[in-house]
Design a protein around this motif. Structure first.
Motif, short mmCIF file in Angstrom:
data_model
loop_
_atom_site.label_atom_id
_atom_site.label_comp_id
_atom_site.label_asym_id
_atom_site.label_seq_id
_atom_site.Cartn_x
_atom_site.Cartn_y
_atom_site.Cartn_z
N ILE A 189 0.83 -1.34 0.01
CA ILE A 189 0.21 0.31 0.08
C ILE A 189 0.96 1.14 0.01
O ILE A 189 0.51 2.06 -0.66
N ALA A 190 1.79 1.32 0.89
CA ALA A 190 2.69 2.61 0.78
C ALA A 190 3.46 2.78 -0.49
O ALA A 190 3.39 3.92 -0.87
N THR A 191 3.71 1.50 -1.14
CA THR A 191 4.23 1.88 -2.38
C THR A 191 3.25 2.30 -3.50
O THR A 191 3.66 3.33 -4.34
N ARG A 192 2.11 1.70 -3.53
CA ARG A 192 1.10 2.33 -4.41
C ARG A 192 0.54 3.57 -4.23
O ARG A 192 0.18 4.20 -4.82
N TRP A 193 0.64 3.99 -2.87
CA TRP A 193 0.01 5.47 -2.54
C TRP A 193 1.08 6.31 -2.25
O TRP A 193 0.84 7.43 -1.81
N GLU A 194 2.39 6.01 -2.27
CA GLU A 194 3.54 6.95 -2.23
C GLU A 194 3.63 7.64 -0.80
O GLU A 194 3.86 8.53 -0.77
N LEU A 195 3.44 6.68 -0.03
CA LEU A 195 3.19 7.21 1.57
C LEU A 195 4.72 7.01 2.33
O LEU A 195 5.54 6.29 1.86
N ALA A 196 5.11 8.37 2.91
CA ALA A 196 6.42 8.38 3.45
C ALA A 196 6.45 8.74 4.97
O ALA A 196 5.36 8.88 5.50
N SER A 197 7.42 8.79 5.68
CA SER A 197 7.22 8.89 7.11
C SER A 197 6.95 10.58 7.43
O SER A 197 6.27 10.82 8.39
N ALA A 198 7.10 11.35 6.40
CA ALA A 198 6.70 12.70 6.71
C ALA A 198 4.97 12.68 6.64
O ALA A 198 4.35 13.84 6.89
N ASP A 199 4.30 11.84 6.21
CA ASP A 199 2.92 12.01 5.92
C ASP A 199 2.18 11.99 7.34
O ASP A 199 2.72 11.46 8.40
N ARG A 200 1.18 12.56 7.11
CA ARG A 200 0.29 12.71 8.60
C ARG A 200 -1.23 12.27 8.19
O ARG A 200 -1.87 13.05 7.28
N LEU A 201 -1.74 11.18 8.73
CA LEU A 201 -3.01 10.77 8.47
C LEU A 201 -3.93 11.30 9.47
O LEU A 201 -3.88 11.69 10.73
N TRP A 202 -5.11 11.45 9.11
CA TRP A 202 -6.33 12.07 9.96
C TRP A 202 -6.88 10.57 9.86
O TRP A 202 -7.69 10.28 9.15
N LEU A 203 -7.02 10.39 11.22
CA LEU A 203 -7.59 8.73 11.37
C LEU A 203 -8.80 8.91 12.22
O LEU A 203 -8.75 8.78 13.54
N CYS A 204 -10.02 8.86 11.59
CA CYS A 204 -11.29 8.81 12.32
C CYS A 204 -12.06 7.48 12.24
O CYS A 204 -13.07 7.57 12.86
N LEU A 205 -11.48 6.67 11.36
CA LEU A 205 -12.22 5.29 11.50
C LEU A 205 -12.12 4.43 12.60
O LEU A 205 -11.10 4.74 13.56
N PRO A 206 -13.24 3.80 13.02
CA PRO A 206 -13.01 3.02 14.31
C PRO A 206 -11.91 1.79 14.27
O PRO A 206 -11.70 1.21 13.23
N LEU A 207 -11.17 1.99 15.08
CA LEU A 207 -9.91 1.11 15.27
C LEU A 207 -9.98 -0.13 15.64
O LEU A 207 -9.28 -0.99 16.10
N PHE A 208 -11.36 -0.73 15.54
CA PHE A 208 -11.80 -2.16 15.59
C PHE A 208 -11.86 -2.91 14.36
O PHE A 208 -12.19 -4.06 14.31
#
Ligand code: MCA
Ligand code: AMP
Length: 463
Positions: free
Chosen positions: A165-184
């Motif tokens: 996924i990180a490769t496909r979405w070009e995600l790196a350590s500098a990225d910051r996610l807004w995580l509102c999804l339930p964590l279960f």
């Protein structure tokens, strides 16, 4: 003992790098590790050992994250439970998972297991061992049979998938996610929380999704279609706040092409759609760079074999789980080892996968799987019901809602029967409850007498 590779990567992240913002407070990666080690000390004091199952039924917040980190540090198996579940829903899971400990806000819905209502801390334990069988988490997903199915999750499957996924979405350590999804669920827990940790990236964890402006500094967002629909009004009034993000992703249910177009018109973002399952983690995705095709879920992730057999999507690869536990299902895999998703799909001329329907009896309400069989078993006990059948109906907010067609046995008047059914449905979490009812003289069945749920909408709810 060497740490499992998945963990070793996170344990090597710069301790001073920002990790998670939870309940308004920032924790560096180092502080998160220290928190996990103190919670492991507390778990160990309570008698939990490596390999023991610990059920975690909490809303997004500090305790939920701390409980996960503590289990990881100790090598215990975390069993996340939907925070909305009632006694009738947690019972079968507890029976199957046999947890050593349950961490939950409401102990009254549990029987026969020790329950604590908050997460404590103790003398740090810093093992971070490989849990027995490599199983770090045991996710129970609504099966089509009516009983939740246990899917053991390993660090190895997550690592393979999150790297893809990180490769496909070009995600790196500098990225910051807004995580509102339930964590279960897999979406929030694996893709969101563990994705950010593994990359040494950061995330702002919110208690739930509210259609407000994204917090400053956030670079990407994961949501279900319902989130995007509820967000449209704000997107129209504040498009710049969304243009500041570099990526919006949708999954867990199909993103209607007109909703994708509406977000595009408001913000200039073509929402990136991907497709996954608890049993397989992510299967296919549109690219970050390159063409994102609305109405498709993109191409298979690297290393994941996807084929269509008799219209059904089948998947094989290192991120596919090894089988349900503790109740294996012989029919879950083909003889040559492909997992049967139960989703109907086809590849288009460019090799992009399109999910065109479901071969399984499943209703997806706001991104949450609901087994119609589970709802039926629960409601069929109501006096006055001869038989009943549940199905999904389209909904402009939640994509789908649950509907129930009831054949009364004639002993209870219809208004009283409906009231009794609605009361019984309150024993299930909110999204499973039927929102539409029809009283009918018979249910659609095939020549063998098997209920044909796909015919219920046309026969009981048309017009
Ligand atoms: C809310 N309710 C729920 C859930 N959320 N019941 C079961 N499961 C849930 N997740 C219940 C509440 O208890 C409440 O019941 C009633 O529904 C309404 O609650 P409310 O918060 O007002 O609901 P809402 O605002 O309409 O919330 C719907 C939602 C939310 C925002 C769409 O459910 C949500 O965040 N969904 C995302 C789910 C998700 O992460 N899915 C990923 C799984 P009462 O009436 O008693 O108060 S799929 C997955 O992981 C795969 C791998 C994938 O591909 O992603
Ligand atoms: P879960 O068991 O909760 O992991 O849900 C997995 C199911 O969600 C899949 O089998 C699909 O039916 C559905 N799903 C996930 N992503 C998508 C998508 N992008 N489009 C259509 N259905 C999806």
């Amino acid at each position: 003992m060497p740490h499992p590779p998945f963990l070793a990567r996170w344990l090597a992240v710069d301790p001073s790098a920002p990790g998670l913002q939870i309940e308004g407070e920032w924790y560096t990666h180092g502080q998160l590790r220290a928190l996990g080690e103190r919670v492991a000390g507390w778990l160990s004091f309570l008698g939990v050992q490596a390999g023991d199952a610990v059920c975690i039924q909490l809303e997004n917040g500090r305790d939920l994250v701390a409980a996960h980190l503590g289990c990881m540090a100790l090598g215990a198996v975390r069993v996340p439970l939907n925070a909305h579940y009632r006694a009738a829903e947690v019972g079968p899971i507890i029976e199957d998972a046999r947890p050593k400990l349950v961490i939950a806000r409401d102990p009254s819905i549990y029987r026969g297991v020790p329950v604590v209502t908050a997460v404590g801390e103790g003398a740090p334990v810093a093992d971070w061992p490989t849990p027995p069988g490599d199983v770090t988490c045991w996710l129970f997903t609504s099966g089509t049979t009516g009983r939740a199915k246990g899917t053991p999750q390993t660090y190895a499957m997550w690592e393979h998938n999150l790297d893809g996924i990180a490769t496909r979405w070009e995600l790196a350590s500098a990225d910051r996610l807004w995580l509102c999804l339930p964590l279960f669920h897999t979406h929030g827990l694996v893709l969101g929380l563990h994705g950010a940790l593994l990359r040494g990236a950061s995330a702002i964890v919110s208690a739930r999704f509210d259609p407000i402006l994204p917090p400053e500094g956030v670079t990407h967002f994961y949501g279900v279609p319902t989130y995007y629909r509820r967000w449209l009004a704000v997107m129209h009034t504040h498009p710049d706040a969304f243009r500041a993000l570099r990526l919006l992703v949708s999954g867990s249910d199909g993103l209607p092409a007109e909703l994708s177009d509406a977000v595009y018109a408001a913000t200039g973002h073509r929402v990136l759609e991907r497709y996954g399952m608890t049993e397989t983690v992510m299967i296919a995705s549109n690219p970050f760079a390159g063409e994102r095709r609305a109405g498709t879920v993109g191409t298979p992730l690297d290393g994941v074999d996807v084929r269509i057999v008799d219209g059904e999507v089948q998947v094989r690869g290192p991120s596919v789980f090894l089988g349900y536990q503790p109740r294996p299902d012989a029919g879950a895999f083909t003889e040559d080892g492909f997992f049967r998703t139960g989703d109907a799909g086809e590849f288009d001329d460019k090799g992009y996968l399109r999910i065109v329907g479901r071969k399984k009896d499943l209703v997806i309400v706001g991104g949450v799987n609901v087994s119609p069989a589970e709802v039926e078993v629960h409601l069929a006990k109501v006096p006055g019901v001869a038989e009943l059948g549940c199905c999904g109906l389209p909904d402009v907010d939640l994509n789908e809602i649950v509907a129930c067609a009831v054949v009364p046995d004639g002993t209870v008047a219809e208004p009283e029967l409906r009231a009794a059914l609605e009361l019984a449905a309150k024993d299930l979490s909110g999204l499973k409850r039927p929102r539409r009812w029809a009283f009918v003289s018979s249910l659609p069945r095939n020549a063998m007498g098997k209920l044909q749920r796909a015919r219920i909408p046309g026969e009981a709810f048309a017009g």
